[in-house]
Scaffold this motif. Structure first.
Motif, mmCIF file in Angstrom:
data_model
loop_
_atom_site.group_PDB
_atom_site.id
_atom_site.type_symbol
_atom_site.label_atom_id
_atom_site.label_comp_id
_atom_site.label_asym_id
_atom_site.label_seq_id
_atom_site.Cartn_x
_atom_site.Cartn_y
_atom_site.Cartn_z
ATOM 1 N N LYS A 105 0.833 -1.207 0.000
ATOM 2 C CA LYS A 105 0.000 0.000 0.000
ATOM 3 C C LYS A 105 0.867 1.257 0.000
ATOM 4 O O LYS A 105 0.608 2.214 -0.739
ATOM 5 C CB LYS A 105 -0.924 0.004 1.216
ATOM 6 N N VAL A 106 1.892 1.252 0.855
ATOM 7 C CA VAL A 106 2.763 2.428 0.948
ATOM 8 C C VAL A 106 3.487 2.666 -0.373
ATOM 9 O O VAL A 106 3.540 3.794 -0.887
ATOM 10 C CB VAL A 106 3.764 2.272 2.099
ATOM 11 N N TYR A 107 4.058 1.607 -0.952
ATOM 12 C CA TYR A 107 4.767 1.762 -2.222
ATOM 13 C C TYR A 107 3.823 2.217 -3.334
ATOM 14 O O TYR A 107 4.216 2.992 -4.212
ATOM 15 C CB TYR A 107 5.451 0.453 -2.603
ATOM 16 N N ALA A 108 2.574 1.744 -3.299
ATOM 17 C CA ALA A 108 1.597 2.197 -4.295
ATOM 18 C C ALA A 108 1.335 3.686 -4.152
ATOM 19 O O ALA A 108 1.252 4.422 -5.144
ATOM 20 C CB ALA A 108 0.305 1.407 -4.156
ATOM 21 N N LEU A 109 1.220 4.150 -2.909
ATOM 22 C CA LEU A 109 1.005 5.576 -2.666
ATOM 23 C C LEU A 109 2.201 6.418 -3.107
ATOM 24 O O LEU A 109 2.051 7.579 -3.482
ATOM 25 C CB LEU A 109 0.725 5.811 -1.178
ATOM 26 N N ASN A 118 5.259 -6.490 -6.347
ATOM 27 C CA ASN A 118 6.096 -7.577 -5.826
ATOM 28 C C ASN A 118 5.744 -7.890 -4.368
ATOM 29 O O ASN A 118 5.630 -9.061 -3.977
ATOM 30 C CB ASN A 118 7.571 -7.202 -5.938
ATOM 31 N N ASP A 119 5.566 -6.832 -3.558
ATOM 32 C CA ASP A 119 5.222 -7.059 -2.152
ATOM 33 C C ASP A 119 3.811 -7.618 -2.002
ATOM 34 O O ASP A 119 3.557 -8.448 -1.114
ATOM 35 C CB ASP A 119 5.351 -5.750 -1.362
ATOM 36 N N LEU A 120 2.903 -7.186 -2.873
ATOM 37 C CA LEU A 120 1.544 -7.728 -2.812
ATOM 38 C C LEU A 120 1.536 -9.205 -3.186
ATOM 39 O O LEU A 120 0.795 -10.002 -2.596
ATOM 40 C CB LEU A 120 0.622 -6.941 -3.750
ATOM 41 N N ASP A 121 2.388 -9.571 -4.122
ATOM 42 C CA ASP A 121 2.518 -10.983 -4.486
ATOM 43 C C ASP A 121 3.052 -11.787 -3.303
ATOM 44 O O ASP A 121 2.591 -12.910 -3.042
ATOM 45 C CB ASP A 121 3.444 -11.125 -5.692
#
Length: 313
Positions: A105-109, A118-121
């Motif tokens: 979420k943070v990286y998406a923001l 990658n982290d969501l995976d």
């Protein structure tokens, strides 16, 4: 946003016993930090966690909560550092799923799409399965058109709904829809049928109503775990209205069941029950019985289903 926060709080309470193993040493002041966290006093909790935690502390749950405080306060870089520290200890899979999803979420923001995906995976690999969050959370807004995000969402969806990825379970989908039903070869409306996909795609629910009110009923159609073949259990409103159709197999564009029943005098009958897939908007339902072991057959009913267009009856 408030509903999502409350959901996160509830999840944290549910999995707390799993995570207690992460806190190998009881840290002084951690209870105060936790109480501020659950009160959603993010600034107060952030300050207290910073007082409690040292760089060498391997308390994954506490670092995760500090990360969430930083995230909620808009300190995204600090949140990522806290989440990364949370992963350095012996962290159970459920907590890893939460941490990786929060980092995503943070990286998406921050617009770091590739890292976020990658982290969501990784979160999904550890059991993350919050489809509602993936579909609605604003934090993931920048990801939703990403092929990687779509692949992860599909993977999560199939994990939650395995029947949707089962080719056999999809064989009867041609019958799903809302239908006007006619005796085959006529324009005489016999009734209406609504066939719904239910139980995460593991079954079809038929809802039948005769036009003249003479009959109504429902059937549940599913793959029988005992033999791996389709089965239909029908319950109608009339006397002796329960019937099971078994050994269903789809071949040559038709779902074919067999069954046993009895005539009005109680003599045993064998039966064949067939659904012909006649294209996107047409299904033929054919039922016949035999009193002589299959030498001769008598048609019980022969119906044609025509799909109802939206807005029409």
């Amino acid at each position: 946003m408030k509903k999502i926060i409350l959901l996160v709080m509830a999840l944290a309470l549910l999995v707390l016993p799993v995570f207690r193993a992460e806190a190998q040493v009881a840290l002084p002041g951690i209870k105060k930090a936790d109480s501020l966290f659950f009160a959603q006093n993010w600034a107060g909790a952030q300050k207290q966690y910073k007082l409690v935690l040292a760089d060498t502390t391997h308390n994954g749950l506490a670092w995760n909560r500090l990360g969430f405080c930083e995230y909620y306060l808009g300190n995204y870089d600090a949140a990522i550092i806290a989440y990364q520290k949370a992963l350095m200890g012996k962290v159970a899979a459920p907590l890893k799923a939460i941490i990786y999803s929060r980092m995503a979420k943070v990286y998406a923001l921050q617009g770091k799409i590739a890292i976020s995906v990658n982290d969501l995976d990784s979160a999904a690999a550890y059991g993350y399965s919050n489809l509602a969050e993936m579909d609605t959370l604003k934090d993931f807004g920048s990801l939703r058109n990403s092929p990687g995000f779509k692949q992860i969402r599909q993977k999560v969806y199939f994990t939650l709904n395995p029947c949707m990825a089962n080719a056999q379970a999809r064989q009867f989908d041609f019958w799903v829809g809302e239908w006007n039903v006619y005796p085959t070869g006529t324009n005489t409306l016999a009734g209406h049928s609504l066939v719904q996909m239910v139980s995460g795609g593991c079954a079809l629910l038929e809802n039948w109503e005769a036009t003249n009110g003479s009959s109504s009923g429902k059937s549940l159609n599913f793959i029988d775990g005992a033999n791996g073949k389709w089965k239909q259990t029908w319950v109608g409103n009339y006397a002796n209205g329960i019937q099971e159709f078994v050994n269903g197999q789809y071949a040559d564009s038709a779902m074919r069941f067999t069954f046993t029943t009895a005539d009005a005098q109680g003599h045993p009958l064998t039966g064949r029950f067939i659904f012909y897939n006649l294209g996107a908007n047409k299904v033929r339902q054919f039922n016949e019985t035999s009193a002589d072991g299959g030498k001769t057959w008598v048609t019980a009913y022969d119906l044609t289903y025509i799909r109802i267009e939206k807005g029409k009856m």
